[in-house]
Design a protein around this motif. Structure first.
Motif, PDB file in Angstrom:
ATOM      1  N   LEU A 257       0.829  -1.199   0.000  1.00 47.86           N
ATOM      2  CA  LEU A 257       0.000   0.000   0.000  1.00 47.86           C
ATOM      3  C   LEU A 257       0.861   1.244   0.000  1.00 47.86           C
ATOM      4  CD1 LEU A 257      -2.631  -1.089   2.677  1.00 47.86           C
ATOM      5  CD2 LEU A 257      -2.764  -1.329   0.200  1.00 47.86           C
ATOM      6  N   GLY A 264      -6.055   2.155   3.117  1.00 42.02           N
ATOM      7  CA  GLY A 264      -5.580   1.195   2.134  1.00 42.02           C
ATOM      8  C   GLY A 264      -6.256   1.290   0.794  1.00 42.02           C
ATOM      9  N   ARG A 266      -6.675   2.531  -2.825  1.00 47.15           N
ATOM     10  CA  ARG A 266      -5.824   3.147  -3.843  1.00 47.15           C
ATOM     11  C   ARG A 266      -6.563   4.284  -4.527  1.00 47.15           C
ATOM     12  NH1 ARG A 266      -1.514  -0.232  -4.818  1.00 47.15           N
ATOM     13  NH2 ARG A 266      -1.725  -2.312  -3.977  1.00 47.15           N
TER      14      ARG A 266
END
Length: 267
Positions: A257, A264, A266
């Motif tokens: 990550l 976490g 993206r």
């Protein structure tokens, strides 16, 4: 005047048609699901056995490979699959010791598997058991999109466990969980490497990786020692007594990550 087959006009038209057909084929291939493995047969879903298994009208039990269940998986399968004609795809149709055939399931002529649909709705978790990189990436992408949109299972803030709260993880012993946190140390003891998320090794959460799994990480270009001080996401079955752990059997169970990714997710 009529042009013959070899005239410049006809040659040009044929060239354009061939090029168009080639481009169309390329586009279809590009947008097709990457999980199009060999056919393992077809059938009609007669019943939902449980959140991971369905029974066809010919008596075959099919295990949905590539996913683990959440509280909403069985209901989603019931509404989507009962009475529907399905196609099965996979790399091996050998039944397991319980007589179940593992497969990706497609409704009718659909290009997207039921597994991908469940993940996109937040009604399942990626199990990381699919070895094919492109297919595994597609499943992860479907889950990530549901996570970003807080769909289904991901609407619950506790869907991702905090590695700094080992008691919360230990409360789910025997369950498949997703855990995030910073690896404080990487230690090897015998044939096992420990990714430690807590300073108290006996009570803190840890991910364990056996020596036989190391070549897979090396092939993926991941040196375990490089994970120290990195934030990662780990998924798997929670075990342990005083301190919880997840045994990492496949590279896909570990995600790196970015430092700026909230929870976490993206960007």
């Amino acid at each position: 005047m009529t042009l013959d087959a070899t005239s410049p006009g006809n040659v040009t038209r044929r060239s354009i048609l061939i090029a168009a057909a080639f481009l169309l084929g390329s586009c279809i291939t590009a947008f097709a699901s990457p999980c199009q493995f060999e056919s393992q047969g077809e059938g009609r879903v007669a019943a939902i056995v449980d959140a991971r298994n369905v029974r066809l009208d010919d008596g075959r039990d099919i295990r949905l490979t590539g996913i683990e269940a959440t509280t909403s998986t069985r209901q989603a399968l019931t509404s989507q699959l009962v009475g529907r004609d399905v196609a099965l795809r996979g790399t091996d149709d050998t039944p397991d010791r319980y007589g179940r055939q593992a497969a990706l399931v497609f409704i009718g002529e659909a290009d997207t598997s039921v597994q991908e649909m469940l993940l996109a709705q937040g009604d399942a978790l990626v199990s990381a058991e699919i070895a094919d990189k492109d297919c595994a990436a597609a499943l992860m992408s479907s889950e990530a999109e549901a996570r970003r949109q807080k769909k289904g299972n991901w609407a619950d803030p506790s869907a991702i466990k905090n590695a700094e709260s080992p008691d919360d993880i230990l409360a789910g012993i025997g369950r498949f969980m997703v855990v995030e946190g910073k690896v404080l140390s990487v230690r090897q003891a015998g044939a096992v490497t420990y990714l430690n998320f807590g300073r108290n090794w006996t009570r803190g959460f840890a991910a364990t990786i056996s020596r036989r799994t190391l070549p897979a990480f090396e092939s993926a270009g991941i040196a375990l020692k490089s994970l120290e001080n990195r934030r990662i996401r780990v998924r798997g079955w929670v075990e342990g007594t005083t301190g919880p752990r997840i045994d990492v059997l496949r590279v896909g169970q570990v995600e790196l990550l970015g430092a700026n990714e909230p929870n976490g997710v993206r960007p």
